[in-house]
Design an enzyme around this catalytic site. Structure first.
Site, PDB file in Angstrom:
ATOM      1  N   LYS A  10       0.819  -1.213   0.000  1.00 11.51           N
ATOM      2  CA  LYS A  10       0.000   0.000   0.000  1.00 11.51           C
ATOM      3  C   LYS A  10       0.861   1.276   0.000  1.00 11.51           C
ATOM      4  O   LYS A  10       2.063   1.229   0.303  1.00 11.51           O
ATOM      5  CB  LYS A  10      -0.924  -0.013   1.220  1.00 11.51           C
ATOM      6  CG  LYS A  10      -1.950  -1.156   1.208  1.00 11.51           C
ATOM      7  CD  LYS A  10      -2.968  -0.970   2.324  1.00 11.51           C
ATOM      8  CE  LYS A  10      -4.021  -2.057   2.305  1.00 11.51           C
ATOM      9  NZ  LYS A  10      -5.112  -1.783   3.264  1.00 11.51           N
ATOM     10  N   TYR A  50     -12.480  -2.527  -3.882  1.00  7.74           N
ATOM     11  CA  TYR A  50     -12.988  -2.793  -2.526  1.00  7.74           C
ATOM     12  C   TYR A  50     -14.529  -2.835  -2.487  1.00  7.74           C
ATOM     13  O   TYR A  50     -15.116  -2.569  -1.446  1.00  7.74           O
ATOM     14  CB  TYR A  50     -12.476  -1.735  -1.557  1.00  7.74           C
ATOM     15  CG  TYR A  50     -11.034  -1.961  -1.098  1.00  7.74           C
ATOM     16  CD1 TYR A  50     -10.681  -3.082  -0.349  1.00  7.74           C
ATOM     17  CD2 TYR A  50     -10.034  -1.036  -1.394  1.00  7.74           C
ATOM     18  CE1 TYR A  50      -9.381  -3.279   0.086  1.00  7.74           C
ATOM     19  CE2 TYR A  50      -8.723  -1.228  -0.955  1.00  7.74           C
ATOM     20  CZ  TYR A  50      -8.403  -2.365  -0.214  1.00  7.74           C
ATOM     21  OH  TYR A  50      -7.118  -2.568   0.219  1.00  7.74           O
ATOM     22  N   ASN A 114      -2.225   0.203   6.655  1.00  6.67           N
ATOM     23  CA  ASN A 114      -1.707  -1.053   7.231  1.00  6.67           C
ATOM     24  C   ASN A 114      -0.745  -1.788   6.289  1.00  6.67           C
ATOM     25  O   ASN A 114      -0.590  -2.998   6.358  1.00  6.67           O
ATOM     26  CB  ASN A 114      -2.855  -1.954   7.720  1.00  6.67           C
ATOM     27  CG  ASN A 114      -3.769  -2.410   6.610  1.00  6.67           C
ATOM     28  OD1 ASN A 114      -3.671  -1.926   5.483  1.00  6.67           O
ATOM     29  ND2 ASN A 114      -4.658  -3.336   6.907  1.00  6.67           N
ATOM     30  N   HIS A 117      -2.190  -5.428   1.638  1.00  2.86           N
ATOM     31  CA  HIS A 117      -3.480  -6.099   1.524  1.00  2.86           C
ATOM     32  C   HIS A 117      -3.217  -7.478   0.953  1.00  2.86           C
ATOM     33  O   HIS A 117      -2.332  -7.632   0.112  1.00  2.86           O
ATOM     34  CB  HIS A 117      -4.412  -5.333   0.565  1.00  2.86           C
ATOM     35  CG  HIS A 117      -5.570  -6.169   0.090  1.00  2.86           C
ATOM     36  ND1 HIS A 117      -6.733  -6.299   0.807  1.00  2.86           N
ATOM     37  CD2 HIS A 117      -5.705  -6.968  -1.001  1.00  2.86           C
ATOM     38  CE1 HIS A 117      -7.549  -7.133   0.159  1.00  2.86           C
ATOM     39  NE2 HIS A 117      -6.947  -7.547  -0.937  1.00  2.86           N
ATOM     40  N   GLU A 128      -9.430 -10.774  -7.505  1.00  2.00           N
ATOM     41  CA  GLU A 128      -8.451  -9.693  -7.298  1.00  2.00           C
ATOM     42  C   GLU A 128      -7.262  -9.828  -8.254  1.00  2.00           C
ATOM     43  O   GLU A 128      -6.736  -8.818  -8.729  1.00  2.00           O
ATOM     44  CB  GLU A 128      -7.986  -9.697  -5.836  1.00  2.00           C
ATOM     45  CG  GLU A 128      -9.114  -9.298  -4.891  1.00  2.00           C
ATOM     46  CD  GLU A 128      -8.686  -9.212  -3.443  1.00  2.00           C
ATOM     47  OE1 GLU A 128      -7.508  -9.478  -3.125  1.00  2.00           O
ATOM     48  OE2 GLU A 128      -9.534  -8.849  -2.607  1.00  2.00           O
TER      49      GLU A 128
HETATM   50  P1  CMP Z   1      -7.284  -4.625   3.602  1.00  2.00           P
HETATM   51  O1  CMP Z   1      -6.693  -5.961   3.795  1.00  2.00           O
HETATM   52  O2  CMP Z   1      -6.767  -3.796   2.478  1.00  2.00           O
HETATM   53  O3  CMP Z   1      -8.866  -4.808   3.401  1.00  2.00           O
HETATM   54  C1  CMP Z   1      -9.767  -3.752   3.647  1.00  2.00           C
HETATM   55  C2  CMP Z   1      -9.134  -2.619   4.352  1.00  2.00           C
HETATM   56  O4  CMP Z   1      -9.992  -1.719   5.007  1.00  2.00           O
HETATM   57  C3  CMP Z   1      -8.254  -3.133   5.470  1.00  2.00           C
HETATM   58  O5  CMP Z   1      -7.127  -3.793   4.935  1.00  2.00           O
HETATM   59  C4  CMP Z   1      -7.953  -1.863   6.245  1.00  2.00           C
HETATM   60  O6  CMP Z   1      -6.862  -1.145   5.704  1.00  2.00           O
HETATM   61  C5  CMP Z   1      -9.210  -1.030   5.996  1.00  2.00           C
HETATM   62  N1  CMP Z   1     -10.000  -0.814   7.206  1.00  2.00           N
HETATM   63  C6  CMP Z   1     -10.147   0.365   7.819  1.00  2.00           C
HETATM   64  N2  CMP Z   1     -10.954   0.251   8.883  1.00  2.00           N
HETATM   65  C7  CMP Z   1     -11.323  -1.041   8.953  1.00  2.00           C
HETATM   66  C8  CMP Z   1     -12.137  -1.792   9.856  1.00  2.00           C
HETATM   67  N3  CMP Z   1     -12.758  -1.221  10.888  1.00  2.00           N
HETATM   68  N4  CMP Z   1     -12.285  -3.110   9.622  1.00  2.00           N
HETATM   69  C9  CMP Z   1     -11.676  -3.700   8.568  1.00  2.00           C
HETATM   70  N5  CMP Z   1     -10.886  -3.039   7.658  1.00  2.00           N
HETATM   71  C10 CMP Z   1     -10.712  -1.724   7.875  1.00  2.00           C
END
Ligand code: CMP
Length: 134
Positions: A10, A50, A114, A117, A128
């Protein structure tokens, strides 16, 4: 049997020059990189990627962030359950809950920022991978 999954590095990790360190962890864990590219998503493309999170309160912020800079998308392959193995290596979605030694524990900044992904199932892996590598 060898199976594939998608992993994205990311924008927060790219900005902090973590591409090499993240790839090194993936290769050390014996994942094979079958395809890889750096792209910058538009906001609308991030919404499409998403789409499964449509209606969730974090979606807007997530898609703004995912379109704020380049990302690196890659197809990884390994023996056995590739999806689960990658998810163990990257750790919990929330870095505050991720186990020490996981990518998110060691590199991620917040729930949104984070660092990586990864697909959460075999079906989503197929969708994906097709999104980035048609
Ligand atoms: P990712 O694995 O990219 O999948 C969805 C993303 O939403 C997740 O990582 C986080 O970066 C983001 N996200 C932000 N807030 C939340 C939440 N409360 N629960 C889950 N995903 C979240």
């Amino acid at each position: 049997m060898r199976k594939k999954s998608l992993l994205i590095i990311k924008p927060d990790a790219i900005e902090r020059d973590l591409i090499g360190r993240i790839i090194s962890r993936l290769e050390s864990a014996r994942f094979k990189i079958l395809a890889m590219k750096m792209v910058r998503l538009t906001y609308d493309e991030a919404r499409k990627f998403y789409a499964v999170h449509e209606g969730r309160p974090f979606l807007e912020e997530l898609c703004q962030f995912m379109s704020s800079g380049p990302i690196v998308a890659m197809v990884l392959e390994s023996d056995g359950d590739t999806v689960s193995k990658i998810r163990s290596l990257i750790g919990s979605t929330d870095p505050a809950k991720a186990a020490p030694g996981t990518i998110r524990h060691d590199f991620a900044l917040s729930l949104t920022k984070n660092s990586v992904h990864a697909s959460d199932g075999e079906e989503s892996a197929k969708t994906e991978i097709a999104f980035f590598f048609s």
